[in-house]
Design a protein around this motif. Structure first.
Motif, mmCIF file in Angstrom:
data_model
loop_
_atom_site.group_PDB
_atom_site.id
_atom_site.type_symbol
_atom_site.label_atom_id
_atom_site.label_comp_id
_atom_site.label_asym_id
_atom_site.label_seq_id
_atom_site.Cartn_x
_atom_site.Cartn_y
_atom_site.Cartn_z
ATOM 1 N N ALA A 102 28.324 4.156 1.645
ATOM 2 C CA ALA A 102 27.959 5.435 2.273
ATOM 3 C C ALA A 102 28.624 5.561 3.646
ATOM 4 C CB ALA A 102 26.440 5.526 2.414
ATOM 5 N N LEU A 103 28.634 4.473 4.405
ATOM 6 C CA LEU A 103 29.237 4.528 5.740
ATOM 7 C C LEU A 103 30.764 4.655 5.648
ATOM 8 C CD1 LEU A 103 28.951 4.351 8.808
ATOM 9 C CD2 LEU A 103 29.063 1.857 8.603
ATOM 10 N N ALA A 104 31.360 3.892 4.744
ATOM 11 C CA ALA A 104 32.825 3.947 4.601
ATOM 12 C C ALA A 104 33.268 5.361 4.212
ATOM 13 C CB ALA A 104 33.288 2.931 3.559
ATOM 14 N N ILE A 105 32.517 5.989 3.320
ATOM 15 C CA ILE A 105 32.863 7.349 2.888
ATOM 16 C C ILE A 105 32.719 8.326 4.067
ATOM 17 C CG2 ILE A 105 32.086 9.271 1.413
ATOM 18 C CD1 ILE A 105 31.454 7.080 -0.720
ATOM 19 N N ALA A 106 31.666 8.160 4.865
ATOM 20 C CA ALA A 106 31.451 9.076 5.992
ATOM 21 C C ALA A 106 32.580 8.946 7.029
ATOM 22 C CB ALA A 106 30.099 8.792 6.643
ATOM 23 N N LEU A 107 33.037 7.716 7.287
ATOM 24 C CA LEU A 107 34.127 7.534 8.270
ATOM 25 C C LEU A 107 35.407 8.200 7.772
ATOM 26 C CD1 LEU A 107 33.576 3.793 9.286
ATOM 27 C CD2 LEU A 107 32.941 5.841 10.576
ATOM 28 N N PHE A 108 35.615 8.137 6.465
ATOM 29 C CA PHE A 108 36.803 8.781 5.907
ATOM 30 C C PHE A 108 36.650 10.308 5.952
ATOM 31 C CE2 PHE A 108 38.948 10.719 2.236
ATOM 32 C CZ PHE A 108 40.260 10.494 2.635
ATOM 33 N N ARG A 109 35.492 10.766 5.523
ATOM 34 C CA ARG A 109 35.298 12.226 5.464
ATOM 35 C C ARG A 109 35.433 12.849 6.860
ATOM 36 N NH1 ARG A 109 31.369 16.181 6.099
ATOM 37 N NH2 ARG A 109 31.810 17.926 4.692
ATOM 38 N N GLU A 110 34.767 12.257 7.834
ATOM 39 C CA GLU A 110 34.737 12.886 9.158
ATOM 40 C C GLU A 110 36.040 12.710 9.922
ATOM 41 O OE1 GLU A 110 32.393 14.878 9.694
ATOM 42 O OE2 GLU A 110 31.098 14.169 8.062
ATOM 43 N N GLY A 111 36.632 11.512 9.867
ATOM 44 C CA GLY A 111 37.782 11.255 10.737
ATOM 45 C C GLY A 111 39.024 10.736 10.039
ATOM 46 N N GLY A 112 38.998 10.686 8.712
ATOM 47 C CA GLY A 112 40.185 10.200 7.997
ATOM 48 C C GLY A 112 40.424 8.712 8.204
ATOM 49 N N ILE A 113 39.369 7.977 8.564
ATOM 50 C CA ILE A 113 39.508 6.522 8.758
ATOM 51 C C ILE A 113 39.090 5.827 7.471
ATOM 52 C CG2 ILE A 113 38.613 4.527 10.027
ATOM 53 C CD1 ILE A 113 38.204 6.561 12.359
ATOM 54 N N ARG A 114 39.991 5.016 6.937
ATOM 55 C CA ARG A 114 39.656 4.331 5.689
ATOM 56 C C ARG A 114 39.327 2.874 5.977
ATOM 57 N NH1 ARG A 114 43.149 4.297 0.118
ATOM 58 N NH2 ARG A 114 44.894 3.711 1.480
ATOM 59 N N GLY A 115 38.051 2.501 5.796
ATOM 60 C CA GLY A 115 37.636 1.101 5.896
ATOM 61 C C GLY A 115 37.319 0.588 4.506
ATOM 62 N N CYS A 116 36.700 -0.576 4.440
ATOM 63 C CA CYS A 116 36.431 -1.196 3.135
ATOM 64 C C CYS A 116 35.006 -1.731 3.099
ATOM 65 C CB CYS A 116 37.418 -2.342 2.941
ATOM 66 S SG CYS A 116 37.248 -3.165 1.358
ATOM 67 N N ARG A 145 34.238 -3.108 6.668
ATOM 68 C CA ARG A 145 35.290 -3.790 7.426
ATOM 69 C C ARG A 145 36.352 -2.791 7.860
ATOM 70 N NH1 ARG A 145 39.186 -7.764 4.274
ATOM 71 N NH2 ARG A 145 39.978 -5.733 3.634
ATOM 72 N N LEU A 146 36.620 -2.776 9.157
ATOM 73 C CA LEU A 146 37.746 -2.006 9.683
ATOM 74 C C LEU A 146 38.825 -3.035 10.014
ATOM 75 C CD1 LEU A 146 35.768 0.370 12.108
ATOM 76 C CD2 LEU A 146 36.430 0.793 9.723
ATOM 77 N N ALA A 147 39.755 -3.220 9.075
ATOM 78 C CA ALA A 147 40.781 -4.262 9.229
ATOM 79 C C ALA A 147 41.995 -3.655 9.923
ATOM 80 C CB ALA A 147 41.171 -4.821 7.865
ATOM 81 N N ILE A 148 42.524 -4.367 10.894
ATOM 82 C CA ILE A 148 43.618 -3.808 11.697
ATOM 83 C C ILE A 148 44.956 -4.362 11.190
ATOM 84 C CG2 ILE A 148 44.356 -3.340 14.079
ATOM 85 C CD1 ILE A 148 41.427 -2.882 14.016
ATOM 86 N N PRO A 149 45.810 -3.485 10.636
ATOM 87 C CA PRO A 149 47.140 -3.953 10.232
ATOM 88 C C PRO A 149 47.904 -4.500 11.454
ATOM 89 C CG PRO A 149 46.677 -1.789 9.319
ATOM 90 C CD PRO A 149 45.589 -2.077 10.305
ATOM 91 N N ARG A 150 48.729 -5.502 11.225
ATOM 92 C CA ARG A 150 49.415 -6.147 12.359
ATOM 93 C C ARG A 150 50.516 -5.258 12.931
ATOM 94 N NH1 ARG A 150 47.466 -9.282 8.801
ATOM 95 N NH2 ARG A 150 46.322 -11.147 9.396
ATOM 96 N N LEU A 199 41.861 -0.034 5.654
ATOM 97 C CA LEU A 199 41.360 -0.585 4.389
ATOM 98 C C LEU A 199 41.576 -2.093 4.354
ATOM 99 C CD1 LEU A 199 40.250 0.195 1.528
ATOM 100 C CD2 LEU A 199 42.624 0.184 0.767
ATOM 101 N N THR A 200 42.728 -2.511 4.823
ATOM 102 C CA THR A 200 43.070 -3.937 4.788
ATOM 103 C C THR A 200 44.142 -4.234 5.827
ATOM 104 O OG1 THR A 200 43.985 -5.719 3.435
ATOM 105 C CG2 THR A 200 44.724 -3.515 2.913
ATOM 106 N N LEU A 256 37.259 4.711 -2.107
ATOM 107 C CA LEU A 256 38.368 4.864 -1.157
ATOM 108 C C LEU A 256 39.639 4.167 -1.627
ATOM 109 C CD1 LEU A 256 36.431 4.587 2.237
ATOM 110 C CD2 LEU A 256 37.137 6.640 1.013
ATOM 111 N N PHE A 257 39.522 3.240 -2.592
ATOM 112 C CA PHE A 257 40.737 2.643 -3.166
ATOM 113 C C PHE A 257 41.489 3.672 -4.023
ATOM 114 C CE2 PHE A 257 38.458 -1.294 -2.234
ATOM 115 C CZ PHE A 257 39.478 -2.095 -1.742
ATOM 116 N N GLY A 258 40.778 4.732 -4.434
ATOM 117 C CA GLY A 258 41.413 5.738 -5.286
ATOM 118 C C GLY A 258 41.999 6.912 -4.516
ATOM 119 N N VAL A 259 41.870 6.887 -3.187
ATOM 120 C CA VAL A 259 42.343 8.002 -2.357
ATOM 121 C C VAL A 259 43.850 7.863 -2.115
ATOM 122 C CG1 VAL A 259 42.253 8.759 0.058
ATOM 123 C CG2 VAL A 259 40.135 8.448 -1.228
ATOM 124 N N HIS A 260 44.552 8.982 -2.068
ATOM 125 C CA HIS A 260 45.975 8.977 -1.761
ATOM 126 C C HIS A 260 46.152 8.581 -0.289
ATOM 127 C CE1 HIS A 260 50.117 10.102 -1.603
ATOM 128 N NE2 HIS A 260 50.094 10.692 -2.796
#
Ligand SMILES: Cc1ncc(COP(=O)(O)O)c(C=O)c1O
Length: 459
Positions: free
Chosen positions: A368-382, A406-411, A51-52, A38-42
């Motif tokens: 595996a979980l981080a990829i699934a969250l991105f694939r299904e809902g466009g959510i990028r975690g780490c 980790r689902l980190a919430i930007p301020r 992600l952070t 996911l670090f390589g995704v646009h």
């Protein structure tokens, strides 16, 4: 506001950025191209980017005004003095050395004090901290309390250092081989968990007995102070600034990433009281970062941090910040999704190992979980687990202590309806967790592999 349940963001939106709502099919292509990293995704393929929380927050009107004021004089800029005054108002260390971000402060400090035969204990080293210690040939040892290693266990200060273990460690290694004890506030790699004032006092007492300096990795100092204010006996009536100053008074120095509680998009610093150490560090700073009154930063960045440090200790901000993170975590707990509890300050950490028990830790359940969250809902975690921490300097690989996402919430960046969307997607993926499969690593670098490794899905 405490009468009402709804979280009200203590700010209005002043300018907006578009989010592109891409499809699952588009994200499948993006994943394949990025080698399932996911670090390589646009970033434009991401809907909610968790992600952070590092450097990804929104700046305030007054920070942008500060940027206009930025003075780019090479030496002695007024922006440097504004930065110095803001830093020392909270952390009155004698020497403040600006750097372009936290890891640059780490690199300089550990180059000065590390080396083969040395050991640095920490409650839990963050990945760059560990890597910078190990790069010098020194050993990085995590000594968080045992409760801090059990994701489901409730404890108000799960980031605390195991003081008895620290004492044994110092006695065994000898003070000459331990150039510093570190405490990370809040403990990012251990779930964003806070450290109590009582624990910091106890660590200080042990350091004094052995004559070893105490350093804070203070990236999320304001969030840590808020937890002390809310959870530690006798602290609820104190201003946040006082609590921060007390934390600082217990240490001999600090490293800081201003991309977190500096509320800026870039920046950091190293601060120390020891004059001789400061001189060695400044010499390294000039080699790698820049002149000591700007480090790796532009004058405008120094102004943004100076203002950010005034805003981050505001109680309305901290109540909203911690409340919004807790709202996400509590909703996942209600749905029976295993997370690190209690909810930390800047992020919710899903326990992927518990959620996906059919995936072996060496097949990376967190990935595996981080990829699934991105694939299904466009959510990028780490992933914070075996991908991040499983490979050792001697080349061996073992499961990390935990496999988390980790689902980190930007301020100040996302609204509550964005958070509601995240809750919906995580629930959907968790309900179908048994369909997920593990991954293998196809390519990896020698260190910090999580940033650039390429993966392949297992059948
Ligand atoms: C606890 C901790 N220490 C150090 C760092 C490194 O800071 P930076 O990313 O600014 O280099 C981070 C970044 O996430 C962190 O969370």
């Amino acid at each position: 506001m405490e009468r009402w349940k709804t979280i009200v963001e203590p700010f209005r939106i002043h300018s907006v950025e578009p989010i592109r709502l891409k499809t699952v099919e588009q994200r499948d292509i993006a994943l394949r191209e990025a080698g399932w990293n996911l670090f390589g995704v646009h970033a434009e393929d991401v809907i909610i980017d968790l992600l952070t929380d590092s450097g990804t927050g929104a700046m305030s009107r007054d920070q942008w005004a500060g940027i206009q004021r930025g003075d780019e004089s090479y030496a002695g800029s007024p922006s440097w003095y504004a930065f110095l005054e803001s830093v020392q108002a909270l952390f009155p260390f004698r020497h403040v050395i600006p750097t372009h971000q936290g890891r640059a402060a780490e690199k300089i400090l550990f180059s000065a004090i590390g080396g083969p035969g040395k050991s640095i204990p920490n409650n839990t080293h963050f990945d760059t901290t560990r890597a910078n210690v190990e790069y010098t040939g020194a050993e990085a040892v995590d000594l968080v309390i045992p409760e801090g290693r059990v994701p489901s266990l409730l404890h108000p200060f799960k980031g605390n250092m195991d003081v008895a273990a620290l004492e044994v460690f110092l006695a065994e290694r000898g003070a000459d081989n331990v150039p510093a004890v570190f405490v990370t506030i809040t403990n990012n790699s251990g779930g964003g968990q806070p450290v109590s004032l009582a624990n910091l006092h106890a660590v200080r007492a042990v350091c004094d007995r052995f004559g070893v300096p105490l350093f804070l990795d203070a990236c999320r100092f304001a969030e840590n102070a808020w937890f002390i204010h809310e959870r530690e006996e006798g602290q609820s009536g104190r201003p946040i600034v006082d609590i921060v100053r007390e934390m600082a008074s217990l240490a001999d120095g600090m490293t800081m990433s201003a991309k977190k509680d500096g509320m800026a998009n870039i920046g950091g610093w190293l601060a120390v009281n020891d004059d001789a150490l400061a001189e060695r560090c400044r010499n390294l700073l000039i080699l790698t970062e820049g002149f000591p009154t700007y480090g790796g930063l532009a004058g405008r960045d120094l102004e943004a941090i100076a203002q950010g440090l005034r805003e981050v200790v505001d109680e309305d901000y901290l109540r909203y910040r911690i409340g919004s993170t807790a709202c996400l975590g509590d909703a996942l707990v209600e749905s029976g999704i295993p997370i690190v509890r209690p909810v930390g300050g800047h992020a919710v950490y899903i326990d992927a190992r518990a959620l996906l028990p059919h995936i072996d830790p060496l097949q990376y359940p967190g990935q595996a979980l981080a990829i699934a969250l991105f694939r299904e809902g466009g959510i990028r975690g780490c992933e914070i687990g075996t991908v991040m921490f499983g490979r050792h300097p001697d080349g061996t690989e073992t499961p990390a202590a935990m496999d988390l996402v980790r689902l980190a919430i930007p301020r100040r960046t996302y609204t509550q309806s964005h958070i509601d969307y995240v809750i919906e997607v995580v629930r959907w993926v968790a309900e179908r967790g048994s369909d997920l499969r593990g991954y293998r690593i196809a390519e990896e670098p020698r260190s910090l592999r999580h940033f650039t490794a390429r993966f392949e899905p297992l059948d």
